[in-house]
Design an enzyme around this catalytic site. Sequence first.
Site, PDB file in Angstrom:
ATOM      1  N   CYS A   1      -1.910   9.212   2.290  1.00 38.01           N
ATOM      2  CA  CYS A   1      -1.576   8.665   0.965  1.00 38.01           C
ATOM      3  C   CYS A   1      -2.616   9.114  -0.055  1.00 38.01           C
ATOM      4  O   CYS A   1      -2.308   9.255  -1.229  1.00 38.01           O
ATOM      5  CB  CYS A   1      -1.489   7.154   1.035  1.00 38.01           C
ATOM      6  SG  CYS A   1      -2.926   6.397   1.775  1.00 38.01           S
TER       7      CYS A   1
ATOM      8  N   GLU B   1       0.889  -1.169   0.000  1.00 36.66           N
ATOM      9  CA  GLU B   1       0.000   0.000   0.000  1.00 36.66           C
ATOM     10  C   GLU B   1       0.922   1.213   0.000  1.00 36.66           C
ATOM     11  O   GLU B   1       1.471   1.585   1.035  1.00 36.66           O
ATOM     12  CB  GLU B   1      -0.891  -0.008   1.254  1.00 36.66           C
ATOM     13  CG  GLU B   1      -1.780  -1.235   1.397  1.00 36.66           C
ATOM     14  CD  GLU B   1      -2.893  -1.296   0.355  1.00 36.66           C
ATOM     15  OE1 GLU B   1      -3.207  -0.250  -0.235  1.00 36.66           O
ATOM     16  OE2 GLU B   1      -3.426  -2.395   0.120  1.00 36.66           O
TER      17      GLU B   1
END
Length: 639
Positions: free
Chosen positions: A393, A359
Amino acid sequence: MKSLYLGERAEKGLIKLGTVIIPGDKDLPSFSQLEQLQEIDIMLKELPKDDREGLIILLSILSLLPKFIIKVLLLIIEKGATVNGPIGSPFRLLNMGLKGPVFTLYYSNNSEQNQEILNKLNYATQINMKEEDLMLQKVKNNELIENPNQEQIEEIFNNAKKNQKALRNIPLSSRVKQVQNLLITIRDNEELIIKKIQEDTKKSAGDALVSEFFGVLDYLHFLVDNAEKALKDEKIKTPIALLGKKSRVYYESLGTMLIISPWNYPFYQAIVPIATSYICGNITLYKPSEVTPLRGLIEDLLLKAGIDLDFIKVIYGDGKVGSQLIDQRPDKIFFTGSVNTGKKIMQQAAQYIIPVELELGGKDASIVFEDCNLKRAAKGVAWGALTNLGQSCTSVERIYVHSAVYEAFKTELLNEVRSLKQEISKDGDFGHMTSHMQTKIVAEHVKDALSKNAKLLTGNNWDYESDAIPPLVLEDISEEMLIYNEETFGPVLPLIKFTNEKEVIDDINASDLGLSASLWSKDKAKCDRVTRELNVGNVSVNNVMLTEGNPYLPFGGRKYSGIGTYKGISGIRSFAISKSVLIDADSSKIEVNWYPYTEKKYIGFSLMTKYAFTKGLLNFVKFALKGIGLESYSQKAKR
Ligand code: NAD
């Protein structure tokens, strides 16, 4: 003794409801044996008058219904409560409204065995921690695993192997209950947890509460409700050519799972993967970021929830420690962090063929079309770019605005951004940068943009040093700037003008990163078209950063933004390993495809293949007949 508030009828209803929920068994007294019903008055006194009267009416109605109808109603409510979104809300409220008083009464009336009893019912009670608990009363400082040397790392893995056997003896249903306990432990210790998160990250209380604390509870709630469904044996269709056989998929523990996390959401990035991995039956090794380790917090919460720390180990240290752990060959790596580290981890894991889930970073775009509600879009984009001070993110890092509304949107955005407050307190919108290292990257990106003719519209007072970076809205952005292509991870809002749909899609898709995107428009067809065209893992339509808000949705990036997804049913399964099983009966039958291969069999099989893959009822009949013929021939075929 009787309740002062409940009339006779409502009291009867409460006992009936309680008895349906807790009928009792050999080691669990029934609700009907409750002696001090008047304790419900403590609860009723706290309720607003309308709610109190509503509950009394509801209980009175229940008194008139037979128990089996109440049972069916409860089942419907429970099922409805699992439905996501506003449709499920009334069911959730009813679920809580009906079960809350029953469990609270039952708990407060029963003695010491209550915790155990309520665990059995999958309902934990309040687990309040005191400040001392977070000061590592149980996990003493010297018991934390910090910067282990090679020998200690080997020992961790040797123990992990040994403990896998013990963990296998804890059934999934018990692990689910332990995670439910963890949920309650976390829920009841908000203040302490938020304080600890803020100490390590310097984020605002609101950011810690919304994205980390609430996010964790929301996910755990999903996990507790869905783990058994996700991990139960799955019946799989068996085609007619394999008539008489059964197919199954079993979801099993992987063994030892290594989780490596970043610094930006240290609580969320700890609990979410740890709980999922543990519920899947893995010995879980967790290495937090050295920047925000939340030292001792995770162990304390796990202990309070009754989870054995032999099964979940927190290992403190930097990237070198992470790399040493990989060399011990865990069965899977779940990594969240930067693209560069992700590449290194994948390379190292490749030596041992360890599966990795990555991720990684993003350069997420938000597209503001000319037909959207500009005020709402501006507020949404501002939040998407500034929540956690841009250290997410999925932060909005590029804002594409249609030229027809560019000036109007800019005005709205500037108004919004200028109204925000940079304060760590409960009253502040966003806090400070967590790491000065990241402050330097933001400074570099902004200076680079300004040197290439970008214009800074807000935050001119920032000295490029302080970690209290104000929101930085920029315009006149061009492709050669760092803020155009690279993840900035700070409160930077670059405005980019566009004129047509294709141009903006091509531009976004040209990026090496493909984590998320958001778009704003009233035109549903356009929203759907653009959503399908964008080469990213997650899209929020007329909202921002919201795919992550739904734990039922799998989350993951494309291209350099990562591999694999977590969350959702498939995300739970990504912490397990599947085994495909085909079950046939023990018999004397010789299979058609077994030896000997004779010419007669070849011709029969060839015809059967042709019929099987040609549409039409007649072909199906021919296939079946040929199959029967071949079966019987195979029993006696000789060369
Ligand atoms: P990072 O890559 O520097 O570090 C992440 C973790 O990896 C840390 O625990 C670090 O100690 C460890 N590490 C570093 N080198 C290692 C190595 N060689 N072997 C094993 N472990 C090693 O990332 P960061 O700066 O902590 O976090 C910020 C990044 O994380 C940003 O790029 C952000 O976009 C990304 N992120 C992604 C998601 C997502 O879900 N996609 C979520 C949060 C953060």
